[in-house]
Design a protein around this motif. Structure first.
Motif, PDB file in Angstrom:
ATOM      1  N   ASN A   1       0.817  -1.194   0.000  1.00 44.63           N
ATOM      2  CA  ASN A   1       0.000   0.000   0.000  1.00 44.63           C
ATOM      3  C   ASN A   1       0.865   1.265   0.000  1.00 44.63           C
TER       4      ASN A   1
ATOM      5  N   GLY B   1      -6.408   2.771 -18.205  1.00 45.02           N
ATOM      6  CA  GLY B   1      -6.708   1.721 -17.242  1.00 45.02           C
ATOM      7  C   GLY B   1      -8.186   1.549 -16.983  1.00 45.02           C
TER       8      GLY B   1
ATOM      9  N   ILE C   1      -2.857  -8.717 -11.191  1.00 46.67           N
ATOM     10  CA  ILE C   1      -3.791  -7.986 -12.043  1.00 46.67           C
ATOM     11  C   ILE C   1      -4.528  -6.913 -11.237  1.00 46.67           C
ATOM     12  N   GLN C   2      -4.732  -7.199  -9.939  1.00 45.08           N
ATOM     13  CA  GLN C   2      -5.407  -6.221  -9.085  1.00 45.08           C
ATOM     14  C   GLN C   2      -4.556  -4.962  -8.952  1.00 45.08           C
TER      15      GLN C   2
ATOM     16  N   GLU D   1       2.545   1.745  -3.359  1.00 46.84           N
ATOM     17  CA  GLU D   1       1.577   2.206  -4.367  1.00 46.84           C
ATOM     18  C   GLU D   1       1.210   3.671  -4.145  1.00 46.84           C
ATOM     19  N   GLU D   2       1.068   4.037  -2.872  1.00 48.25           N
ATOM     20  CA  GLU D   2       0.732   5.428  -2.591  1.00 48.25           C
ATOM     21  C   GLU D   2       1.857   6.360  -2.990  1.00 48.25           C
TER      22      GLU D   2
ATOM     23  N   ALA E   1      -4.817  -2.951 -12.079  1.00 48.08           N
ATOM     24  CA  ALA E   1      -6.062  -2.179 -12.152  1.00 48.08           C
ATOM     25  C   ALA E   1      -6.024  -0.963 -11.235  1.00 48.08           C
ATOM     26  N   ARG E   2      -5.476  -1.167 -10.024  1.00 47.16           N
ATOM     27  CA  ARG E   2      -5.448  -0.067  -9.052  1.00 47.16           C
ATOM     28  C   ARG E   2      -4.572   1.087  -9.494  1.00 47.16           C
TER      29      ARG E   2
ATOM     30  N   GLN F   1       1.703   7.035  -6.639  1.00 51.74           N
ATOM     31  CA  GLN F   1       0.679   8.008  -7.016  1.00 51.74           C
ATOM     32  C   GLN F   1       1.191   9.438  -6.827  1.00 51.74           C
TER      33      GLN F   1
END
Lengths: 227, 256
Positions: free
Chosen positions: B189, B235, B211-212, B192-193, B215-216, B196
């Motif tokens: 997490n 996406g 794959i999740q 990923e943050e 997508a995220r 971003q």
């Protein structure tokens, strides 16, 4: 899971719901005003503006689907939240249709003199829209207490509905020629009564998102023959 | 603005297998581009082509064009043998699946490359260390123990340290090859943050570990299957409504 992104998405969806709700509220209040003032131009506008509400509903649904596909709210509150948004959006769209229906009634009556003063209908609309406003606010802020309290107001709406019903039956008995318009006004009242009922559904969703409990909120039997 | 423009890229390994077949795609700057698909699809090969790590692999044939653009619109031909690979890799950094920390302190892990590049001024190094740790969302966790050995950090922290290390050289592009495959959900997490956040200033190209995750994180996503680029779209479109049957089957978990 990118928590932050999902939270941001849900906030966005909530904002969109608030916008959709304000369109529906405005349409309902405007429709009743148009009916009262026999403002056919306004009614025409409301009738066509329903397309805007419908388009927004599809947009919002699509945004929910994208959120499910990309942010995977697959558990607990997140899942209930997004699933309930889909439900609430559907309710709002139907309420938009009720407003459109009232606009159509206004157009059908046209400029023929009203068989009774339009007083109780605006009062009904005011209460129903007030309930809706509070219910949507409670939904986005997950206010369970408020969601439980709002459906109580439905009694007032039902009471007004019964009063309008009795009055119109009385008018028809006195003068059977009024039956056409009386029937139309009955429909207008019925639409508002249904609108308030659907507010209860939104409240039920709020409680569901917050607690996971799916239960029907009991309000006094309104003798709704359409059910 | 496009950061990379790839035209007709074909990469063939010495065993005769074509790892990539005539790939053409443009990768926009300041966004996250995800390369996904089953193993052996060519995602990592493409990633490694973008900063010439394939130079070290057993590649027998590579053809096509890969251009890297700078903010001023000028470009270099990545595959050109005359291109300065060291300079290229400074612009296009790579973070691998397993965190590889240097057997040094946390601080030295970050200052090492800058010192190699000739930077000796302590305040400049201090600043670069703090800045890159902040960008990788690790500063708060390690600021009081910068002199501790990096190996003492947790797996998630080590991976963010590697991300910070690649940021210390101020690259333009960050390539990430399954950067969270060995991490717990909380660390995943956090990575990923930070991605971003980082995409505001960097171009990020990610091979996700699931794959999740694809997508995220994806602003745009490219689906690779056995060396072919099957579908490449935003996406939110590709994961909700894939156009190619093979993409759809893969996303829905029918193969792979």
């Amino acid at each position: 899971m990118t928590r932050e992104m999902l939270d941001r998405k849900i906030r966005q969806l909530h904002d969109e719901i608030l916008v959709l709700d304000s369109l529906v509220e405005q349409a309902a209040l405007d429709a009743i005003q148009a009916l009262k003032r026999q403002d056919l131009e306004a009614a025409q506008k409301i009738y066509h503006n329903d397309r805007v509400i419908n388009a927004r509903r599809f947009e919002l649904e699509n945004d929910c689907m994208i959120t499910i596909a990309t942010q995977q709210p697959i558990m607990a509150t997140d899942l209930r939240q997004v699933a309930s948004i889909l439900e609430v959006v559907g309710e709002l769209e139907r309420m938009g249709d009720y407003a459109k229906g009232i606009a159509r009634i206004c157009l059908r009556i046209g400029k023929q003199p009203h068989i009774k003063p339009i007083v109780d209908l605006p009062r009904m609309a005011e209460i129903a829209v007030g309930m809706l406003h509070r219910a949507v606010a409670a939904f986005v802020s997950l206010d369970v207490n408020e969601a439980q309290a709002i459906p109580q107001d439905d009694d007032q709406v039902d009471e007004l509905y019964q009063r309008i019903y009795r009055e119109l039956i009385h008018i028809i008995r006195e003068n059977p020629e009024t039956i056409d318009q009386a029937n139309l006004l009955m429909w207008a009242a019925h639409n508002l009564e249904r609108m308030a009922d659907r507010v209860t559904n939104i409240c039920e969703r709020t409680i569901y998102v917050a607690t996971g409990q799916m239960k029907e909120i009991d309000v006094t039997d309104d003798e709704d023959l359409s059910q | 603005m496009d950061k990379f423009v790839i035209e007709d890229l074909t990469v063939q390994y010495s065993d005769g297998a074509e790892s990539l077949r005539q790939i053409s795609m443009a990768i926009p700057a300041n966004s996250i581009t995800v390369l996904f698909g089953p193993a052996g699809g060519g995602k990592s090969t493409l990633l490694r082509t973008l900063n010439r790590l394939n130079d070290l692999a057993d590649v027998v044939r590579i053809s096509g064009k890969v251009r890297l653009f700078a903010a001023d619109g000028s470009s270099v031909e990545v595959l050109d043998r005359r291109t300065d690979v060291i300079a290229l890799r400074r612009r296009v950094a790579m973070v691998f699946a397993r965190p590889i920390v240097l057997p040094l302190s946390i601080y030295q892990n970050l200052s090492y490359a800058l010192e190699m590049a000739g930077e000796r001024r302590k305040p400049v190094l201090d600043q670069a260390v703090e800045r890159s740790l902040r960008k990788a969302a690790l500063w708060e966790e390690v600021k009081d123990r910068l002199q501790d050995p990096a190996a003492a950090l947790s797996g998630g922290q080590q991976q963010r340290l590697c991300l910070a290390r690649s940021l210390a050289l101020e690259p333009e592009v960050i390539l990430l090859d399954e950067p969270t495959s060995g991490l717990d959900p909380i660390s995943t997490n956090k990575v990923e943050e930070s991605l971003q956040e980082l995409k505001q200033n960097y171009t990020i190209i990610l091979v996700p570990h699931s794959i999740q995750q694809a997508a995220r994180t994806a602003d745009q996503a490219a689906f690779f299957l056995q060396g072919d680029l099957i579908e490449y779209r935003p996406g939110k479109e590709i994961f909700l409504n894939p156009q190619d049957r093979r993409t759809k089957d893969y996303i829905e978990g029918r193969f792979g």
